[in-house]
Enzyme design. Structure first.
Site, PDB file in Angstrom:
ATOM      1  N   ASP A 148      -4.923 -16.600 -78.137  1.00 56.19           N
ATOM      2  CA  ASP A 148      -3.750 -16.098 -78.833  1.00 56.19           C
ATOM      3  C   ASP A 148      -3.065 -17.227 -79.610  1.00 56.19           C
ATOM      4  O   ASP A 148      -3.028 -18.371 -79.166  1.00 56.19           O
ATOM      5  CB  ASP A 148      -2.790 -15.495 -77.799  1.00 56.19           C
ATOM      6  CG  ASP A 148      -1.745 -14.606 -78.431  1.00 56.19           C
ATOM      7  OD1 ASP A 148      -2.038 -13.970 -79.453  1.00 56.19           O
ATOM      8  OD2 ASP A 148      -0.626 -14.544 -77.892  1.00 56.19           O
ATOM      9  N   GLU A 161      -7.339 -15.885 -82.700  1.00 55.93           N
ATOM     10  CA  GLU A 161      -6.339 -14.923 -83.178  1.00 55.93           C
ATOM     11  C   GLU A 161      -5.624 -15.583 -84.355  1.00 55.93           C
ATOM     12  O   GLU A 161      -4.747 -16.424 -84.165  1.00 55.93           O
ATOM     13  CB  GLU A 161      -5.375 -14.571 -82.046  1.00 55.93           C
ATOM     14  CG  GLU A 161      -4.392 -13.460 -82.386  1.00 55.93           C
ATOM     15  CD  GLU A 161      -3.159 -13.967 -83.114  1.00 55.93           C
ATOM     16  OE1 GLU A 161      -3.028 -13.683 -84.330  1.00 55.93           O
ATOM     17  OE2 GLU A 161      -2.343 -14.658 -82.494  1.00 55.93           O
ATOM     18  N   ASP A 206      -0.699  -4.959 -79.466  1.00 57.73           N
ATOM     19  CA  ASP A 206       0.637  -5.224 -80.003  1.00 57.73           C
ATOM     20  C   ASP A 206       1.023  -4.274 -81.129  1.00 57.73           C
ATOM     21  O   ASP A 206       2.163  -4.309 -81.593  1.00 57.73           O
ATOM     22  CB  ASP A 206       0.719  -6.662 -80.535  1.00 57.73           C
ATOM     23  CG  ASP A 206       0.874  -7.690 -79.427  1.00 57.73           C
ATOM     24  OD1 ASP A 206       1.395  -7.343 -78.349  1.00 57.73           O
ATOM     25  OD2 ASP A 206       0.474  -8.846 -79.633  1.00 57.73           O
TER      26      ASP A 206
END
Length: 525
Positions: free
Chosen positions: A292, A339, A426
């Site tokens: 991430d 990401e 998300d």
């Protein structure tokens, strides 16, 4: 990565009669479902223990597994729990949502019964596990023990000697509370045993598990408590700098995450030992790992501790390729996914390309972005030019086409080396996204060559499946056209997230066959 498709379903979202998905029977059934549906990938969220707020991205440990995912029925089979004990564990009244409050109050009490019956029977195996995992497990068990002695408070609020990790005080606490200390070791032994059994099943069925690694760790974690020199902390273990992102289109004050910032100079002096251990652990658990906020390795936004928002921060240079030069050799077959969503500069792109990592693409970003590229420009029949509304700037049809080609989130523009989605955990589910973004529907229909609003979602799915991306991942929420209440996470809202659960009926024969047909037609089998 090998060409294929898969589903994004966290362990917590699997069907279960005890309130939350586990590593047990339903997880094994899901692997069989994926295999029969011709899928190759199962993407999950971080497996670490959740702390306050129930987010898997804020954990007490970067290495431990979530005790909530221990399957109670498996413990009955092992003779560590009784059927009547487990029958009382409901985990909440709503089969579609996780009630973390009830699970917190129920789960540890029954796991302690399993510990009381099983620790000494399994002591040799537990000790072997403990010595293999000692690097993190000793600190984790100590951290959870002492947290319990302080009523569950953050280690920032502990008595000074415990907060400062004074070994003599920790040793004394362990001796006086040896059962509690051993309980946390027992829990990790059981969790790892159940997960590794699941991982082996996935491998036998040809399913690759994609894990998820937050770039930062929580301030209230055993990682920060036990390794304070690796973070920007003062002598009292208070953070001096915390993480976030600067003000942007989405937030005028930025996002203040509050995670402590790594002291990268200290990490470098150890040859990134903590990170190497973290990645080795990931390599044992997953086939691939999504990291991430990848841009934070190139440069990151740090904010002085105590600020109310993220405005008064600054960009600071990260470790860059030097970190990955140390990590790549120890990860062996673990595929790292970067990401790289959001505002990404050329330096981040260059770092990703130098590492050879696939990035991510989201079709849900394509059509707001599509509009941005066109920017109100329209076609003028008389002049055979594209004319902006104020007529101050005209471009040719060729330029118009090139503007469309600049949009990186349209599927025909995907590079092969990427992992593509309609949306991730998300993002909003597509049914509600279309309601909230009515202005994008016409662009979607134009691009997809369809007429009806009701055809948008399925045509998006088909377009993604046939895209250039090596790997495409879907959510069951989009495949099944689920409503807004099934959204997994809304980043700007701190409560009510991470609760979505599937019914057994959701994983139907129809969905299995539908996925299999789409996958075969797209050449992703």
């Amino acid at each position: 990565m090998e060409k294929g498709s898969g589903l994004l379903v966290h362990i917590s979202s699997l069907p279960s009669k005890h309130g939350i998905g586990t590593f047990g029977k339903e997880a094994h059934s899901f692997i069989k479902f994926l295999s029969a549906a011709k899928q190759k990938y199962w993407q999950i969220l971080p497996l670490n223990p959740t702390s306050y707020g129930d987010s898997p991205y804020q954990s007490f440990s970067a290495f431990a597994l979530n005790p909530y995912f221990i399957d109670l029925d498996d413990l009955v089979k092992e003779g560590l729990l009784l059927k009547e004990e487990v029958r009382k564990i409901k985990g909440g009244s709503n089969p579609h949502f996780v009630d973390y409050g009830i699970i917190y109050n129920e789960r540890f009490a029954i796991l302690k019964k399993a510990y009381q019956r099983g620790y000494y029977l399994l002591e040799d195996k537990i000790n072997k596990f403990y010595h293999k995992q000692k690097y993190w497990l000793e600190d984790y068990a100590s951290f959870m023990l002492i947290k319990g002695l302080h009523g569950g408070k953050s280690f920032q609020e502990w008595k000074r000697d415990f907060r400062l990790h004074k070994k003599s005080y920790i040793l004394k606490a362990k001796k006086e509370n040896i059962d509690e200390y051993r309980f946390w070791i027992f829990v990790q032994y059981i969790a790892y045993k159940q997960y590794m059994r699941l991982k082996k099943h996935a491998s036998r069925k040809g399913i690759k598990i994609i894990g998820d690694m937050p770039i930062y760790v929580s301030l209230d974690s055993c990682d920060v408590w036990a390794h304070p020199k690796l973070f920007k902390l003062d002598q009292n273990r208070r953070p001096t700098k915390v993480a976030g992102v600067p003000p942007d289109f989405f937030s005028k004050t930025g996002q203040l995450w509050g995670n402590p910032i790594y002291d990268w100079d200290k990490h470098k002096k150890t040859n990134y030992y903590w990170w190497r251990k973290r990645m080795q652990q990931a390599a044992s658990l997953y086939d691939a790992i999504r990291i991430d906020h990848f841009r934070g390795f190139d440069e990151y936004w740090e904010v002085p501790f105590g600020e109310k928002n993220a405005i008064n921060g600054e960009w600071v240079k990260g470790p860059g390729y030097d970190l990955f030069a140390h990590l790549i050799p120890v990860t062996k077959k673990l595929q790292i996914i970067a990401e790289d969503l959001g505002v990404i500069n050329n330096n981040v792109k260059a770092l990703k390309e130098k590492c050879g990592f696939p990035g991510m693409k989201l079709m849900q970003f394509a059509f707001g972005n599509y509009q941005d590229h066109l920017n109100g420009i329209y076609y003028n029949d008389d002049s055979e030019e594209i004319v902006s509304p104020d007529f101050s700037n005209c471009i040719t049809q060729k330029d118009f086409k090139e503007a469309c080609l600049m949009n990186p989130y349209l599927p025909h523009n995907f590079e092969k080396n990427c992992v593509a989605y309609i949306g991730t955990h998300d993002n909003d589910v597509m049914t509600n996204y279309l309601i909230e973004h009515e202005e994008e529907k016409e662009s979607m229909k134009d691009y997809l060559c369809i007429w009806r609003d009701q055809d948008i979602i399925d045509t998006l799915i088909g377009s993604l499946m046939r895209s250039n991306a090596d790997v495409v991942i879907f959510t069951p929420q989009d495949l099944l056209h689920m409503d807004k209440y099934t959204r997994m996470n809304t980043p700007s809202i701190p409560q009510g997230n991470w609760q979505f659960r599937l019914d057994k009926e959701d994983l139907s024969i129809w969905l299995k066959e539908h996925l299999a047909i789409m996958t075969l037609e797209a050449g992703r089998e």
